[in-house]
Design an enzyme around this catalytic site. Structure first.
Site, PDB file in Angstrom:
ATOM      1  N   ASP A 129      11.956   0.028  -3.080  1.00  0.00           N
ATOM      2  CA  ASP A 129      11.717  -1.414  -2.930  1.00  0.00           C
ATOM      3  C   ASP A 129      10.981  -1.944  -4.169  1.00  0.00           C
ATOM      4  O   ASP A 129      10.760  -3.151  -4.294  1.00  0.00           O
ATOM      5  CB  ASP A 129      10.988  -1.741  -1.625  1.00  0.00           C
ATOM      6  CG  ASP A 129       9.612  -1.110  -1.540  1.00  0.00           C
ATOM      7  OD1 ASP A 129       9.282  -0.265  -2.400  1.00  0.00           O
ATOM      8  OD2 ASP A 129       8.863  -1.449  -0.605  1.00  0.00           O
ATOM      9  N   SER A 130      10.667  -1.047  -5.116  1.00  0.00           N
ATOM     10  CA  SER A 130      10.165  -1.482  -6.422  1.00  0.00           C
ATOM     11  C   SER A 130      11.211  -2.322  -7.144  1.00  0.00           C
ATOM     12  O   SER A 130      10.919  -2.888  -8.194  1.00  0.00           O
ATOM     13  CB  SER A 130       9.778  -0.275  -7.288  1.00  0.00           C
ATOM     14  OG  SER A 130      10.884   0.606  -7.428  1.00  0.00           O
ATOM     15  N   GLU A 166       6.491   3.963   4.020  1.00  0.00           N
ATOM     16  CA  GLU A 166       5.103   4.266   3.684  1.00  0.00           C
ATOM     17  C   GLU A 166       4.271   4.546   4.941  1.00  0.00           C
ATOM     18  O   GLU A 166       4.517   3.946   5.986  1.00  0.00           O
ATOM     19  CB  GLU A 166       4.506   3.086   2.908  1.00  0.00           C
ATOM     20  CG  GLU A 166       5.264   2.786   1.620  1.00  0.00           C
ATOM     21  CD  GLU A 166       4.749   1.562   0.877  1.00  0.00           C
ATOM     22  OE1 GLU A 166       3.775   0.924   1.354  1.00  0.00           O
ATOM     23  OE2 GLU A 166       5.315   1.234  -0.173  1.00  0.00           O
ATOM     24  N   GLU A 208       1.474   8.971  -4.405  1.00  0.00           N
ATOM     25  CA  GLU A 208       1.350   7.986  -5.488  1.00  0.00           C
ATOM     26  C   GLU A 208      -0.124   7.706  -5.787  1.00  0.00           C
ATOM     27  O   GLU A 208      -0.909   7.376  -4.880  1.00  0.00           O
ATOM     28  CB  GLU A 208       2.066   6.676  -5.084  1.00  0.00           C
ATOM     29  CG  GLU A 208       1.962   5.618  -6.170  1.00  0.00           C
ATOM     30  CD  GLU A 208       2.945   4.452  -6.017  1.00  0.00           C
ATOM     31  OE1 GLU A 208       3.775   4.475  -5.088  1.00  0.00           O
ATOM     32  OE2 GLU A 208       2.867   3.517  -6.845  1.00  0.00           O
TER      33      GLU A 208
HETATM   34  O1  KIV Z   1       9.754   1.831  -4.569  1.00  0.00           O
HETATM   35  C1  KIV Z   1       9.523   2.759  -5.370  1.00  0.00           C
HETATM   36  O2  KIV Z   1       9.978   2.774  -6.521  1.00  0.00           O
HETATM   37  C2  KIV Z   1       8.696   3.858  -4.916  1.00  0.00           C
HETATM   38  C3  KIV Z   1       8.213   4.825  -5.959  1.00  0.00           C
HETATM   39  C4  KIV Z   1       7.052   4.246  -6.649  1.00  0.00           C
HETATM   40  C5  KIV Z   1       7.934   6.150  -5.395  1.00  0.00           C
HETATM   41  O3  KIV Z   1       8.390   3.944  -3.775  1.00  0.00           O
END
Ligand code: KIV
Length: 274
Positions: free
Chosen positions: A53-54, A124, A191
Site C-alpha cells: 500500500d506504499s 499490519e 520495519e
Molecule cells: O507497503 C509497503 O511497501 C510495505 C513495505 C514497507 C514492507 O509494507
C-alpha cells in the site's frame, strides 16, 4: 534465495521461503506496482514482490498510505501478477479493509486473490489481529505479517519512528511475532526495528523475517523499489540507493524537450517517408 543450481523453483512458494531460512539463504523482496517493473524484478530473480500500500505515497503521491483503497490494490496487483513468472506476489490489505473483524479481513483477502491473482496477502499488526490471521490461514490463504513501524498506524505511533525501544517494547514485539507465527503466518516483515531486536525475533521464529530498516540479521530484506532504484526525491536513511533513476529520467526528459524545441526530433530515421 539462490538463483543458481538445480534447486531453483519454477514458482516461489511459501515453503521455499521457510527452506531458505533453514538453509541460511537470504530472501529477496521488493515492492512492485506495475507490469514493466514487476517483469524486470521477476526476470532478475527477486523472490517476493510486494504490491504494497506504499503505492499510496510512491505512485499516487498521497502523503501517507491511508487513502489507498481495495480497488487501487486490486488494480495494481492484477498488473503485477500478470507480469511475473517466478516471484511470489503478496498484496497488502489497505487501511480500513481488515481491522473491523476476521470476516472483513477474509472478504478483502478473497477479493485480492480472486480478482487480482494475489498469491498471498499481508496486513499490519500482531496479537490484535491474530484471530483475523487464523481465519485466513485456516481457509487456505497464505499470510505475511508486518510488525515494528506499521505505516497505517502512523498517527498513533507518533510519526515514522523506530519501534521496539523503551520498556516492554521488545517483549511486546516478540509476543506479536510469535502470535502471528502461531496463527499460521508464513513470514513477518519487521520495519524500523533496532538490529539486535530484529536478530532476536529472527532467532525465536521458525518462519522467516523480512527486514526493512531492521538491520542485517533478518532472513530477508525488502525495499520500496523507487527508494532502491533512486527514483524517489526523498528516501529513508535505511534505504540504500542502488541506481540513479531520477537523474536518468530527468536527463532523458531534458534531452527530449531540447530536441523537440530545436526541431531535431523527429529526424528522418524516426519519420515515415511515405
Ligand atoms: O507497503 C509497503 O511497501 C510495505 C513495505 C514497507 C514492507 O509494507
Amino acid at each position: 534465495m539462490s538463483e543458481s543450481g538445480g534447486a531453483q523453483p519454477r514458482r516461489v512458494r511459501v515453503h521455499h521461503l521457510r527452506q531458505a531460512k533453514e538453509r541460511g539463504e537470504r530472501i529477496t523482496m521488493l515492492t512492485a506496482y506495475d507490469a514493466p517493473t514487476a517483469q524486470i524484478f521477476d526476470e532478475v530473480g527477486t523472490d517476493v514482490l510486494l504490491v504494497g500500500d506504499s503505492l499510496g505515497d510512491n505512485f499516487y503521491g498521497h502523503p501517507t498510505t491511508i487513502p489507498v483503497t481495495v480497488e487501487d490494490m486490486i488494480h495494481h496487483t492484477r498488473a503485477v501478477t500478470g507480469a511475473v513468472k517466478r516471484a511470489l506476489v503478496v498484496a497488502d490489505l489497505p487501511f480500513g479493509s481488515y481491522e473491523a473483524s476476521p470476516q472483513q479481513a477474509h472478504a478483502t483477502a478473497v477479493r485480492l486473490m480472486k480478482e487480482a491473482g494475489a498469491h498471498a496477502v499481508k496486513f499490519e499488526g500482531g496479537q490484535r489481529v491474530a484471530e483475523h490471521v487464523r481465519l485466513l490461514t485456516s481457509s487456505g490463504i497464505a499470510f505475511m505479517g508486518h510488525l515494528g513501524f506499521t505505516p497505517q498506524s502512523e498517527n498513533v505511533l507518533g510519526g515514522k519512528r523506530v519501534q521496539g525501544r523503551g520498556e516492554g517494547a521488545a517483549e511486546r514485539l516478540s509476543a506479536d511475532a510469535l502470535a502471528l507465527q502461531e496463527a499460521g503466518a508464513f513470514a513477518v516483515v519487521l520495519e524500523m526495528v533496532p538490529a539486535p531486536l530484529a536478530a532476536q525475533v529472527t532467532e525465536i521464529l521458525s518462519i522467516p523475517t523480512i527486514g526493512i530498516g531492521a538491520g542485517p540479521h533478518c532472513d530477508g530484506q525488502v525495499l520500496v523499489w523507487p527508494d532502491m532504484a533512486g527514483l524517489s526525491d526523498w528516501s529513508p536513511r535505511f534505504a540504500k540507493r542502488y541506481g540513479r533513476l531520477r537523474e536518468a529520467l530527468t536527463e532523458a526528459t531534458r534531452a527530449y524537450l531540447d530536441d523537440v524545441r530545436a526541431g531535431t526530433f523527429p529526424d528522418d530515421e524516426h519519420s515515415f517517408a511515405e
